[in-house]
Scaffold this active site. Structure first.
Site, PDB file in Angstrom:
ATOM      1  N   HIS A   1     -34.217  13.718  38.008  1.00 33.85           N
ATOM      2  CA  HIS A   1     -34.631  14.454  36.807  1.00 33.85           C
ATOM      3  C   HIS A   1     -33.788  14.169  35.571  1.00 33.85           C
ATOM      4  O   HIS A   1     -34.161  14.548  34.473  1.00 33.85           O
ATOM      5  CB  HIS A   1     -34.618  15.959  37.100  1.00 33.85           C
ATOM      6  CG  HIS A   1     -35.809  16.417  37.879  1.00 33.85           C
ATOM      7  ND1 HIS A   1     -36.269  17.715  37.853  1.00 33.85           N
ATOM      8  CD2 HIS A   1     -36.644  15.744  38.712  1.00 33.85           C
ATOM      9  CE1 HIS A   1     -37.340  17.814  38.628  1.00 33.85           C
ATOM     10  NE2 HIS A   1     -37.577  16.641  39.167  1.00 33.85           N
TER      11      HIS A   1
ATOM     12  N   HIS B   1     -43.412  16.591  45.491  1.00 36.32           N
ATOM     13  CA  HIS B   1     -44.019  17.894  45.194  1.00 36.32           C
ATOM     14  C   HIS B   1     -45.539  17.852  45.323  1.00 36.32           C
ATOM     15  O   HIS B   1     -46.145  18.859  45.689  1.00 36.32           O
ATOM     16  CB  HIS B   1     -43.624  18.361  43.791  1.00 36.32           C
ATOM     17  CG  HIS B   1     -42.273  18.998  43.732  1.00 36.32           C
ATOM     18  ND1 HIS B   1     -42.083  20.350  43.728  1.00 36.32           N
ATOM     19  CD2 HIS B   1     -41.035  18.457  43.703  1.00 36.32           C
ATOM     20  CE1 HIS B   1     -40.792  20.631  43.684  1.00 36.32           C
ATOM     21  NE2 HIS B   1     -40.138  19.493  43.668  1.00 36.32           N
TER      22      HIS B   1
ATOM     23  N   HIS C   1     -40.779   6.861  43.873  1.00 35.76           N
ATOM     24  CA  HIS C   1     -40.374   8.255  43.728  1.00 35.76           C
ATOM     25  C   HIS C   1     -39.465   8.597  44.896  1.00 35.76           C
ATOM     26  O   HIS C   1     -39.912   9.077  45.939  1.00 35.76           O
ATOM     27  CB  HIS C   1     -41.608   9.163  43.722  1.00 35.76           C
ATOM     28  CG  HIS C   1     -41.330  10.582  43.333  1.00 35.76           C
ATOM     29  ND1 HIS C   1     -41.544  11.065  42.058  1.00 35.76           N
ATOM     30  CD2 HIS C   1     -40.846  11.632  44.034  1.00 35.76           C
ATOM     31  CE1 HIS C   1     -41.220  12.335  41.997  1.00 35.76           C
ATOM     32  NE2 HIS C   1     -40.778  12.715  43.205  1.00 35.76           N
TER      33      HIS C   1
ATOM     34  N   ASP D   1     -42.396  13.030  36.824  1.00 36.85           N
ATOM     35  CA  ASP D   1     -41.970  14.396  37.132  1.00 36.85           C
ATOM     36  C   ASP D   1     -42.381  15.403  36.061  1.00 36.85           C
ATOM     37  O   ASP D   1     -41.551  16.058  35.432  1.00 36.85           O
ATOM     38  CB  ASP D   1     -40.454  14.429  37.337  1.00 36.85           C
ATOM     39  CG  ASP D   1     -40.025  13.591  38.527  1.00 36.85           C
ATOM     40  OD1 ASP D   1     -39.935  14.146  39.628  1.00 36.85           O
ATOM     41  OD2 ASP D   1     -39.796  12.377  38.354  1.00 36.85           O
TER      42      ASP D   1
END
Length: 651
Positions: free
Chosen positions: A273, A135, A243, A24
């Site tokens: 995170h 993302h 992920h 990340d």
């Protein structure tokens, strides 16, 4: 430091495989962009990570997804990434890893179907292996989002509709600078072939699972349709990098950490995170889990305020240890909770409760929070010095809330996020202690969750796209949306939330206005009512042809941003006093005002008379100006990044 079971004696250093682990990284993200800044903080941290790898002479770097923050990163972001990879990953140092897998199989989705350090045209000294995250997901996903609200929190669930194939990871893979693995296009069953690497007498099997919709993947696990193939005749140390949601956001909106394959030794968990880099033993699965967390702060939640680290993983046969390496380039982030009734706040005779609380909070920020920033300044070159500050204020009485604008103005030069520095939360009955505070668990959904402050005792679910559709399906609201369709609005919302596509709303508004104008031009219309009727007819036609409409919407969202030609009708529309939509306004707000409000803009070439549809001078009665006036929208602004307002035609 953690060691797996097995003898730790007679360890030959030549058998040790050294891996730098990170997840990340979110290249291209920057909080200061909200205020027009152009900081490169994500690239500064990425360079620090690569420098760690080079200084420690690791055998490889393993990334757990979300290298980029945007699905479609800018050319500048791609360029900077390529420059850094070339600078630190190419060189004359020989890579000592032997690649034992079938490269045609594990890299079957890549243009270059071989591991990059065996490419005769490249000198790769430090190979990077990576999966993709949500993302930087290459698939052109279309997801319908569902939000379940419970315990004050918003739990996202969404369903996959369709996907494509190419993304930023594919581009980097084609350059030979990364080894991109674990990309899936067949989601009916997943069979993972490992990347087997050897260094002297140590073998590792690297399994990867790039981001897949959590509900779909959860179903595949429940149906035992996720298979990890094991190498034959080789004892390997088995690493699994994925992920996905680790925290439970709903019944099936996460992957239970104890339900992975039990022959695994170590799981590298991306997407979450919070930094939990030290491996934790999962007793149910019998393997260790390391969660490196994000490399930079991307959301103002409590979990992101913990120090950021990457991991130096060393594996020797069946033994391993993980050493945490602190990231010194990260922007300081101070998070704190304030329960007002625990503080002695004096209310003066001539001062309101809100003003008294505001003054107290101001002093608290200045005396308690700002001094903590110095503790996080490391002196690392180019470390951002403007801190992020989030103060969550829990109050009992609505009168204790105050307007935060004055504090934002005071700290605008000291804090990177002055406008969202303070967050108010109302304490519910019984929540009179810190144990009653519900901590943020949704890293990327923190701001959205604040929109839903309903009664926690209510047992209800909220469907965002469904709620929008239900609203406009109501008889009294069905004609409030005529230029845009509900499908277009929801698709733009999905793209914005799931892919961080900040241009989604702007692009869909442009496209639907353009198509509506072209349709009305082709009709035989003379009066305002004729134009109004044709606009509604075109909307109804699109609603009936749902599949074609959806195809056009997805095509508009995927194509590069285009300007609307300024000819004839378009020129008249784009130059009216009521609307300013310049071809160069890609980074500005799109302001749409009601036709009932007289503006002072430049107007079109017809002068003042071109403005009004009802008998005004010049071209006031022309078909072009009637159409452009009718397409003026009633609701205000399309804010950059953080909010939108439903647009409707003027009535």
């Amino acid at each position: 430091m953690t060691e797996s079971s097995g003898s730790s004696t007679d360890i030959d250093p030549k058998d040790t495989i050294s891996i730098l682990v990170a997840t990340d990284i979110h290249l291209g993200f920057d909080y200061t962009k909200k205020r027009g800044g152009q900081s490169d903080e994500s690239f500064v941290t990425f360079e620090e990570i690569l420098k760690y790898g080079k200084d420690k002479e690791v055998d490889l770097i393993l990334l757990g997804g979300d290298l980029f923050h945007d699905t479609k990163p800018s050319q500048t972001a791609l360029l900077k990434c390529v420059e850094l990879l070339r600078k630190y990953c190419l060189g004359t140092r020989e890579c000592q890893l032997e690649f034992l897998s079938d490269s045609e199989l594990v890299f079957r989705h890549c243009a270059q179907k071989h591991v990059n350090y065996e490419d005769p045209n490249l000198n790769v000294s430090m190979p990077v292996f990576t999966i993709h995250g949500n993302h930087d997901d290459p698939s052109k996903c279309r997801c319908y989002w569902f939000f379940q609200v419970s315990n004050y929190k918003l739990h996202p669930i969404y369903y996959l509709v369709g996907f494509g194939t190419v993304g930023s990871m594919d581009v980097l893979s084609a350059t030979g600078l990364i080894n991109y693995f674990a990309k899936w296009t067949d989601l009916s069953r997943i069979v993972v072939s490992p990347i087997v690497l050897k260094k002297h007498n140590t073998h590792i099997a690297l399994y990867g699972l790039s981001y897949i919709n959590d509900q779909r993947l959860s179903r595949l696990y429940r149906d035992e349709k996720v298979e990890l193939l094991r190498p034959k005749d080789i004892d390997t140390f088995n690493i699994f990098v994925l992920h996905q949601n680790r925290v439970k956001h709903g019944d099936y909106a996460y992957i239970p950490e104890g339900k992975l394959h039990k022959f695994l030794n170590l799981v590298i968990w991306g997407h979450e995170h919070e930094c939990r880099i030290n491996p934790e033993l999962n007793t149910e699965g019998g393997y260790y889990i390391s969660q490196p967390g994000s490399s930079i702060v991307t959301s103002l939640c409590e979990s992101e305020s913990k120090p950021k680290h990457v991991g130096l993983l060393k594996i020797n046969k069946s033994n391993f240890k993980m050493k945490e390496l602190k990231l010194k380039s990260v922007r300081p982030y101070i998070f704190d909770n304030m329960i007002l009734h625990d503080h002695d706040i004096k209310v003066g005779d001539c001062v309101s409760i809100a003003d008294s609380v505001s003054q107290y909070v101001d002093q608290y920020i200045e005396n308690e929070l700002i001094p903590k920033v110095a503790e996080q300044l490391t002196g690392y070159p180019n470390q951002p010095v403007q801190p992020l500050i989030r103060l969550r204020i829990f109050y009992d009485d609505d009168n204790e809330q105050f307007d935060t604008l004055s504090l934002a103005q005071k700290y605008c030069d000291e804090v990177a996020n002055p406008m969202d520095m303070i967050l108010f939360r109302k304490l519910r009955s019984g929540d009179k202690t810190k144990r009653g505070i519900v901590h943020d668990v949704l890293d990327d959904m923190d701001d959205i969750a604040e929109l839903f402050q309903g009664d926690a005792d209510q047992d209800w679910t909220s469907t965002v796209p469904g709620g929008i559709k239900k609203y406009f399906d109501m008889e009294e609201n069905k004609d409030k949306l005529t230029v845009l369709t509900v499908t277009a609005l929801n698709e733009a919302l999905n793209r914005y939330v799931d892919k961080s596509d900040i241009d989604a709303f702007k692009n869909i508004v442009r496209d639907q206005m353009k198509r509506t104008i072209e349709y009305v031009e082709a009709q035989n219309t003379e009066t305002v009512e004729d134009i109004r009727e044709e606009i509604k007819n075109f909307r109804n036609k699109r609603l009936l042809e749902e599949q074609e409409e959806k195809h056009n919407i997805l095509e508009a969202l995927d194509r590069p941003q285009q300007t609307i030609p300024r000819t004839n009708l378009k020129q008249s529309y784009l130059s009216t006093d009521n609307v300013t939509l310049d071809s160069n306004d890609s980074d500005e707000d799109l302001n749409l005002t009601s036709t009932k409000t007289r503006g002072r803009g430049r107007g079109s070439r017809g002068g003042r008379g071109s403005r009004g549809p009802r008998g005004s001078r010049g071209k006031g009665k022309s078909n072009e100006n009637n159409v452009s006036t009718m397409l003026n929208c009633k609701s205000a602004q399309l804010k950059s990044r953080n909010q939108f307002i439903i647009l409707s035609d003027s009535d």
